[in-house]
Design an enzyme around this catalytic site. Structure first.
Site, PDB file in Angstrom:
ATOM      1  N   HIS A 191       0.871  -1.202   0.000  1.00 56.64           N
ATOM      2  CA  HIS A 191       0.000   0.000   0.000  1.00 56.64           C
ATOM      3  C   HIS A 191       0.899   1.241   0.000  1.00 56.64           C
ATOM      4  O   HIS A 191       1.471   1.608   1.013  1.00 56.64           O
ATOM      5  CB  HIS A 191      -0.891   0.019   1.245  1.00 56.64           C
ATOM      6  CG  HIS A 191      -1.889   1.133   1.256  1.00 56.64           C
ATOM      7  ND1 HIS A 191      -3.214   0.922   1.525  1.00 56.64           N
ATOM      8  CD2 HIS A 191      -1.781   2.461   1.032  1.00 56.64           C
ATOM      9  CE1 HIS A 191      -3.875   2.072   1.465  1.00 56.64           C
ATOM     10  NE2 HIS A 191      -3.005   3.025   1.178  1.00 56.64           N
ATOM     11  N   HIS A 231       1.581   5.376  -1.685  1.00 56.79           N
ATOM     12  CA  HIS A 231       1.226   6.566  -2.457  1.00 56.79           C
ATOM     13  C   HIS A 231       2.513   7.196  -2.997  1.00 56.79           C
ATOM     14  O   HIS A 231       3.405   7.553  -2.227  1.00 56.79           O
ATOM     15  CB  HIS A 231       0.491   7.596  -1.581  1.00 56.79           C
ATOM     16  CG  HIS A 231      -0.799   7.089  -1.032  1.00 56.79           C
ATOM     17  ND1 HIS A 231      -1.998   7.248  -1.690  1.00 56.79           N
ATOM     18  CD2 HIS A 231      -1.085   6.417   0.107  1.00 56.79           C
ATOM     19  CE1 HIS A 231      -2.972   6.713  -0.974  1.00 56.79           C
ATOM     20  NE2 HIS A 231      -2.442   6.193   0.120  1.00 56.79           N
ATOM     21  N   LEU A 232       2.591   7.328  -4.311  1.00 53.49           N
ATOM     22  CA  LEU A 232       3.787   7.892  -4.936  1.00 53.49           C
ATOM     23  C   LEU A 232       3.582   9.305  -5.465  1.00 53.49           C
ATOM     24  O   LEU A 232       4.523   9.944  -5.935  1.00 53.49           O
ATOM     25  CB  LEU A 232       4.265   6.983  -6.082  1.00 53.49           C
ATOM     26  CG  LEU A 232       4.934   5.679  -5.636  1.00 53.49           C
ATOM     27  CD1 LEU A 232       5.238   4.801  -6.838  1.00 53.49           C
ATOM     28  CD2 LEU A 232       6.214   5.970  -4.858  1.00 53.49           C
ATOM     29  N   ARG A 233       2.339   9.786  -5.417  1.00 61.58           N
ATOM     30  CA  ARG A 233       2.018  11.127  -5.910  1.00 61.58           C
ATOM     31  C   ARG A 233       2.410  11.273  -7.383  1.00 61.58           C
ATOM     32  O   ARG A 233       2.461  10.302  -8.118  1.00 61.58           O
ATOM     33  CB  ARG A 233       2.675  12.201  -5.028  1.00 61.58           C
ATOM     34  CG  ARG A 233       2.337  12.090  -3.541  1.00 61.58           C
ATOM     35  CD  ARG A 233       0.876  12.083  -3.253  1.00 61.58           C
ATOM     36  NE  ARG A 233       0.585  12.262  -1.829  1.00 61.58           N
ATOM     37  CZ  ARG A 233      -0.496  11.812  -1.219  1.00 61.58           C
ATOM     38  NH1 ARG A 233      -1.412  11.142  -1.900  1.00 61.58           N
ATOM     39  NH2 ARG A 233      -0.688  12.022   0.068  1.00 61.58           N
ATOM     40  N   ASN A 255      -5.232   7.283  -6.202  1.00 58.79           N
ATOM     41  CA  ASN A 255      -5.909   8.553  -5.873  1.00 58.79           C
ATOM     42  C   ASN A 255      -4.990   9.751  -6.122  1.00 58.79           C
ATOM     43  O   ASN A 255      -4.701  10.553  -5.238  1.00 58.79           O
ATOM     44  CB  ASN A 255      -6.416   8.556  -4.426  1.00 58.79           C
ATOM     45  CG  ASN A 255      -5.312   8.383  -3.397  1.00 58.79           C
ATOM     46  OD1 ASN A 255      -4.320   7.697  -3.643  1.00 58.79           O
ATOM     47  ND2 ASN A 255      -5.486   8.995  -2.242  1.00 58.79           N
ATOM     48  N   LYS A 269      -9.235  -0.359  -6.293  1.00 61.22           N
ATOM     49  CA  LYS A 269      -9.282   0.317  -4.995  1.00 61.22           C
ATOM     50  C   LYS A 269     -10.630   1.002  -4.796  1.00 61.22           C
ATOM     51  O   LYS A 269     -11.089   1.758  -5.646  1.00 61.22           O
ATOM     52  CB  LYS A 269      -8.156   1.359  -4.894  1.00 61.22           C
ATOM     53  CG  LYS A 269      -8.084   2.084  -3.538  1.00 61.22           C
ATOM     54  CD  LYS A 269      -7.803   1.116  -2.387  1.00 61.22           C
ATOM     55  CE  LYS A 269      -7.816   1.816  -1.030  1.00 61.22           C
ATOM     56  NZ  LYS A 269      -6.550   2.456  -0.694  1.00 61.22           N
ATOM     57  N   HIS A 277     -10.496   1.155   1.418  1.00 63.64           N
ATOM     58  CA  HIS A 277     -10.337   2.136   2.493  1.00 63.64           C
ATOM     59  C   HIS A 277     -11.608   2.032   3.331  1.00 63.64           C
ATOM     60  O   HIS A 277     -12.666   2.520   2.935  1.00 63.64           O
ATOM     61  CB  HIS A 277     -10.178   3.548   1.918  1.00 63.64           C
ATOM     62  CG  HIS A 277      -9.981   4.601   2.975  1.00 63.64           C
ATOM     63  ND1 HIS A 277      -8.797   5.274   3.138  1.00 63.64           N
ATOM     64  CD2 HIS A 277     -10.818   5.089   3.922  1.00 63.64           C
ATOM     65  CE1 HIS A 277      -8.914   6.132   4.144  1.00 63.64           C
ATOM     66  NE2 HIS A 277     -10.134   6.032   4.634  1.00 63.64           N
ATOM     67  N   HIS A 322      -4.823  -0.546   5.828  1.00 69.99           N
ATOM     68  CA  HIS A 322      -4.392   0.260   6.984  1.00 69.99           C
ATOM     69  C   HIS A 322      -5.360   0.178   8.171  1.00 69.99           C
ATOM     70  O   HIS A 322      -5.915   1.177   8.621  1.00 69.99           O
ATOM     71  CB  HIS A 322      -4.158   1.719   6.595  1.00 69.99           C
ATOM     72  CG  HIS A 322      -5.191   2.340   5.704  1.00 69.99           C
ATOM     73  ND1 HIS A 322      -6.549   2.273   5.947  1.00 69.99           N
ATOM     74  CD2 HIS A 322      -5.055   3.062   4.558  1.00 69.99           C
ATOM     75  CE1 HIS A 322      -7.201   2.920   5.000  1.00 69.99           C
ATOM     76  NE2 HIS A 322      -6.312   3.397   4.141  1.00 69.99           N
ATOM     77  N   ASP A 346       1.267   2.712   3.560  1.00 66.41           N
ATOM     78  CA  ASP A 346       0.369   3.857   3.345  1.00 66.41           C
ATOM     79  C   ASP A 346       1.172   5.160   3.417  1.00 66.41           C
ATOM     80  O   ASP A 346       0.670   6.187   3.866  1.00 66.41           O
ATOM     81  CB  ASP A 346      -0.777   3.877   4.364  1.00 66.41           C
ATOM     82  CG  ASP A 346      -1.867   4.878   3.993  1.00 66.41           C
ATOM     83  OD1 ASP A 346      -1.993   5.220   2.800  1.00 66.41           O
ATOM     84  OD2 ASP A 346      -2.596   5.329   4.910  1.00 66.41           O
ATOM     85  N   HIS A 348       3.232  14.887   1.702  1.00 70.34           N
ATOM     86  CA  HIS A 348       2.701  16.208   1.351  1.00 70.34           C
ATOM     87  C   HIS A 348       3.821  17.224   1.531  1.00 70.34           C
ATOM     88  O   HIS A 348       4.574  17.150   2.510  1.00 70.34           O
ATOM     89  CB  HIS A 348       1.542  16.615   2.268  1.00 70.34           C
ATOM     90  CG  HIS A 348       0.309  15.793   2.090  1.00 70.34           C
ATOM     91  ND1 HIS A 348      -0.549  15.956   1.023  1.00 70.34           N
ATOM     92  CD2 HIS A 348      -0.231  14.805   2.854  1.00 70.34           C
ATOM     93  CE1 HIS A 348      -1.560  15.104   1.139  1.00 70.34           C
ATOM     94  NE2 HIS A 348      -1.380  14.391   2.227  1.00 70.34           N
ATOM     95  N   ALA A 404      -4.113  15.096   5.260  1.00 67.46           N
ATOM     96  CA  ALA A 404      -3.998  13.775   5.876  1.00 67.46           C
ATOM     97  C   ALA A 404      -2.921  12.956   5.183  1.00 67.46           C
ATOM     98  O   ALA A 404      -2.871  12.885   3.955  1.00 67.46           O
ATOM     99  CB  ALA A 404      -5.333  13.051   5.814  1.00 67.46           C
TER     100      ALA A 404
END
Length: 349
Positions: A13, A15-17, A41, A99, A136, A174, A245, A249, A260
């Site tokens: 899980h 997030h690589l943006r 996302n 997802k 989620h 998560h 996860d 940011h 978040a």
């Protein structure tokens, strides 16, 4: 000095943006993880085959030269997801999984699913295909206390779903509560557990005033839940596996807008193993980090190994974001300014 050699882990899980942030952070996951399930996302969510192919290309272009890291891509489900698109994408190895974000549950989820029943036809197809569903697991009803949203989701949404589609391969992402720990074990699901939910409880968000550095979704819960998560992760049980996860940011957004997400990929492996050391369960770490995930997803384990050693490891206060040789921002990592007791020494044959 203690040391431990394990098969190279995977991150189930991540997030690589996008853009400059992606180019700056991908190295932290690709260096010591073999694979990662990449969350869809993005600002413009990955809702189609073409978007997925384009996003994977940008990830591959950001990888260090000769990297063996494999991104496993996901489709972002909406109320308008096209069945044939999902089938074609899965059969052609574009989508590894799908997802489900309840609409407005977390970052960039406004286009998520408004009513899960709208996707029952999609879930039926996924069950037939053997395509994993990653969830989620929170309701977004404003009448539900934010600390209860996971439990309410399990009872109201997840239980009817698994009763209707008993063969659907589901991962509850998560997890944050003892209730989720029990539910996953009793219902033959998979679950990822983050490093931050193993280290912090909800008090962390209020140290020194409102502290957005420890704000994530789902939020950290009471101490008894953290203890239950640590017992689950270190148990060796096949249903629990590593999923960071990690969600970066830029500092100006995290500090002043309270976005978040916790960026833990630079320290994830060290953060996890410290928990296993503290729980006197180092012998279970390889199962959680390197074996349980591939077993759940019916994938081969990684052939390479990594070596970890117990030595002082001071975590930087910030990670610089660089563009054209200029610092254009900062991201604060989990454990910033702390000293951990473990460090990844490198890959071994």
């Amino acid at each position: 000095m203690k040391d431990l050699t394990i098969l190279k882990p995977d991150d189930w899980h991540l997030h690589l943006r996008e853009g400059i942030v992606l180019k700056n952070i991908i190295k932290f996951s690709s260096e010591f993880f073999g694979r990662a399930i990449v969350m869809p996302n993005t600002k413009n969510p990955i809702t189609s085959i073409n978007k997925c192919i384009s996003y994977k290309k940008s990830i591959s272009e950001g990888l260090p030269e000769n990297s063996k890291f494999e991104p496993l891509m996901t489709i972002y489900l909406t109320d308008e997801t096209i069945k044939d698109e999902l089938i074609e994408g899965f059969k052609n190895d574009v989508f590894f999984a799908a997802k489900l974000y309840p609409a407005n549950a977390t970052t960039n989820s406004s286009q998520g699913v408004k009513k899960i029943e709208n996707l029952y036809e999609i879930f039926e197809v996924m069950e037939e295909l053997g395509m994993p569903l990653l969830i989620h697991g929170e309701v977004t009803d404003p009448k539900v206390d934010i600390f209860d949203r996971e439990v309410v989701f399990i009872d109201k949404e997840l239980l009817p779903l698994i009763q209707r589609f008993p063969k659907l391969k589901i991962v509850l992402e998560h997890i944050t509560t003892s209730y989720a720990v029990s539910f996953v074990q009793e219902n033959n699901l998979g679950a990822t557990i983050t490093p931050h939910h193993l280290h912090i409880n909800r008090n962390a968000m209020f140290f020194g005033g409102l502290n957005s550095d420890f704000y994530c979704l789902p939020v950290a819960k009471r101490e008894n839940n953290r203890i239950a998560l640590r017992k689950a992760a270190t148990s060796g049980k096949k249903c629990f596996f590593l999923g960071t996860d990690s969600a970066p940011h830029l500092r100006q957004w995290k500090a002043f807008c309270g976005c978040a997400g916790i960026f833990n990929s630079p320290v994830a492996i060290e953060s996890y193993i410290q928990v296993f050391d503290e729980e006197d369960s180092l012998d279970q770490f390889e199962k959680f980090a390197s074996l349980n995930g591939p077993n759940f997803y019916n994938l081969p384990v990684n052939k390479e190994k990594i070596r970890l050693v117990s030595k002082s490891n001071e975590i930087p206060k910030f990670i610089e974001v660089i563009d054209n040789n200029k610092v254009v921002g900062q991201i604060k990592p989990f454990h910033a300014g702390e000293i951990l007791n473990w460090q990844v020494e490198g890959i071994v044959n």
